[in-house]
Enzyme design. Structure first.
Site, PDB file in Angstrom:
ATOM      1  N   SER A  76       0.932  -7.051  -9.720  1.00 56.04           N
ATOM      2  CA  SER A  76       2.114  -7.246  -8.909  1.00 56.04           C
ATOM      3  C   SER A  76       3.338  -6.608  -9.571  1.00 56.04           C
ATOM      4  CB  SER A  76       2.315  -8.747  -8.646  1.00 56.04           C
ATOM      5  OG  SER A  76       3.273  -8.968  -7.641  1.00 56.04           O
TER       6      SER A  76
ATOM      7  N   HIS B  99      -3.286 -10.849  -2.229  1.00 60.40           N
ATOM      8  CA  HIS B  99      -2.540 -10.488  -3.435  1.00 60.40           C
ATOM      9  C   HIS B  99      -2.945 -11.416  -4.577  1.00 60.40           C
ATOM     10  CE1 HIS B  99       0.682  -8.340  -5.397  1.00 60.40           C
ATOM     11  NE2 HIS B  99       1.320  -9.454  -5.707  1.00 60.40           N
TER      12      HIS B  99
END
Length: 418
Positions: free
Chosen positions: A257, A398
């Site tokens: 991320s 994610h």
């Protein structure tokens, strides 16, 4: 007449938009003055320098060098950690050499079953060193802690008044498969992002290393937080070069991320990292802004105003018109191996844009005599392709999963153990 004028204006704006979307990517192998790079030496000594300056000036901000007064203090060593599987070390990094100054704690696990210096995987963590394993010997992080992030994979109810508690041990262990990493013969090295620079916009540039460098603030090319995290990764590398248990020529840098954005910039700016892994780094990481898909520059600069330098704000709403893009950052790592990974449901990161970023960087790898990315078409779901550039898109959202780590360890084996 007014209607015709309005219609003409709308058509003109639409035409400009279409032209902007069809603009070709800037070529990393073309020098600022317009001529093409023709030799590997010219890439390394001229074009690479130009690109580093471009991104430091316009996006990440300029960073200071290695602190002259920095000191390392190994405050913990346990040769029988994790049931005897590893040697645990904890190192306090005092950036200005003063115990009462900014401090970063580095957690290091070294596999006991391997003789001689071992390769290592280095990555920053989101929730403190104590979060990656329930090992009671890990020092609890004392820096500011997010109390919530809307992340369905991590329970942070243990955080009280933005500080970690004992019950926070191991809350993020699922994303850090220490046993698998150690069993493959790799050391694992990590540090908490907030020890280096805060991710809280209200406190931006007031904690961590930023107060040590006031001359790098209050200017358009200021030392942003992503750059600070990358800088902190290089300071970890400074320590690893002093530790005889680590093969400092075989150190991979990893990030997920926003920390994947930092890992890419660390790999671009510090050639001591022999391999780079970027897991779902998205906008400002591996994905191409020119596609105009997913998270954009305006959101980066308004929701996360501390991540990048002030100059980057002038490109808000100009994503498809940029004179640079993230394939150039990936190119700065060449010819060292780099792995870019996506997730099917992670639409904000624009998986196709991450693949296209890796694909566009491949020309530099090929120019330097390596295979680059071994495919020109996006691979099927849950299928890893691995050349000097690796890529996969997996099912799910994610996150960092066991599937991701399986590919990263295979990729590291391919390049570190051949």
């Amino acid at each position: 007449m007014i209607r015709l004028s309005l219609a003409f204006s709308i058509c003109y704006l639409l035409t400009l938009a279409l032209q902007a979307q069809s603009l070709p990517l800037p070529n990393p192998l073309v020098l600022n003055e317009g001529s093409r790079v023709t030799t590997a030496k010219q890439w390394h000594t001229q074009r690479r320098t130009e690109l580093l300056e471009l991104f430091a000036s316009e996006m990440y901000g300029h960073s200071p060098g290695k602190p002259a007064q920095m000191t390392f203090v190994v405050f913990d060593t346990d040769t029988k950690a994790l049931g005897g599987k590893a040697t645990r070390k904890q190192i306090a990094v005092f950036f200005n050499g003063k115990p009462d100054g900014p401090r970063m704690d580095v957690l290091l696990y070294i596999p006991n079953q391997v003789k001689g210096p071992v390769p290592a995987i280095v990555g920053l963590n989101f929730w403190g060193n104590h979060s990656i394993n329930s090992d009671p010997g890990i020092r609890i992080a004392t820096s500011w802690m997010e109390s919530s992030r809307g992340n369905p994979y991590i329970d942070v109810s243990c955080v009280v008044n933005h500080r970690s508690t004992e019950s926070c041990r191991g809350i993020n262990a699922r994303q850090w498969p220490i046993d698998s990493i150690l069993n493959r013969g790799y050391a694992l090295v990590t540090a908490y992002r907030e020890d280096i620079a805060t991710d809280e916009p209200a406190n931006k540039f007031t904690t961590g290393v930023h107060p040590l460098y006031p001359e790098f603030q209050n200017r358009a090319d200021n030392f942003g937080t992503v750059a600070a995290w990358a800088w902190g990764l290089s300071r970890i590398m400074d320590y690893l070069q002093t530790d005889r248990a680590i093969d400092s020529k075989r150190v991979a840098v990893f990030g997920w991320s926003r920390l994947g954005k930092a890992a890419l910039w660390a790999g671009a700016t510090d050639p001591r990292f022999a391999l780079v892994i970027s897991n779902e780094s998205g906008a400002g990481g591996a994905k191409l802004f020119h596609r105009g898909v997913g998270e954009n520059i305006r959101r980066l600069c308004t929701v996360f105003p501390h991540w990048y330098c002030g100059n980057f704000r002038k490109y808000m709403d100009q994503d498809t018109l940029l004179p640079f893009d993230q394939h150039m950052v990936i190119s700065l790592i060449a010819p060292r191996p780099v792995y870019v990974a996506s997730a099917q449901q992670d639409k904000g990161s624009d998986p196709e844009g991450e693949f296209e970023g890796a694909k566009a960087a491949s020309q530099v790898y090929q120019f330097l005599g390596t295979k680059g990315l071994p495919t020109s078409t996006m691979p099927a779901l849950n299928q890893s392709v691995q050349g000097q550039i690796g890529y996969h898109i997996r099912s799910g959202g994610h996150d960092v999963t066991s599937y991701d780590w399986t590919q990263y360890l295979l990729f590291a084996d391919k390049h570190f153990k051949k």
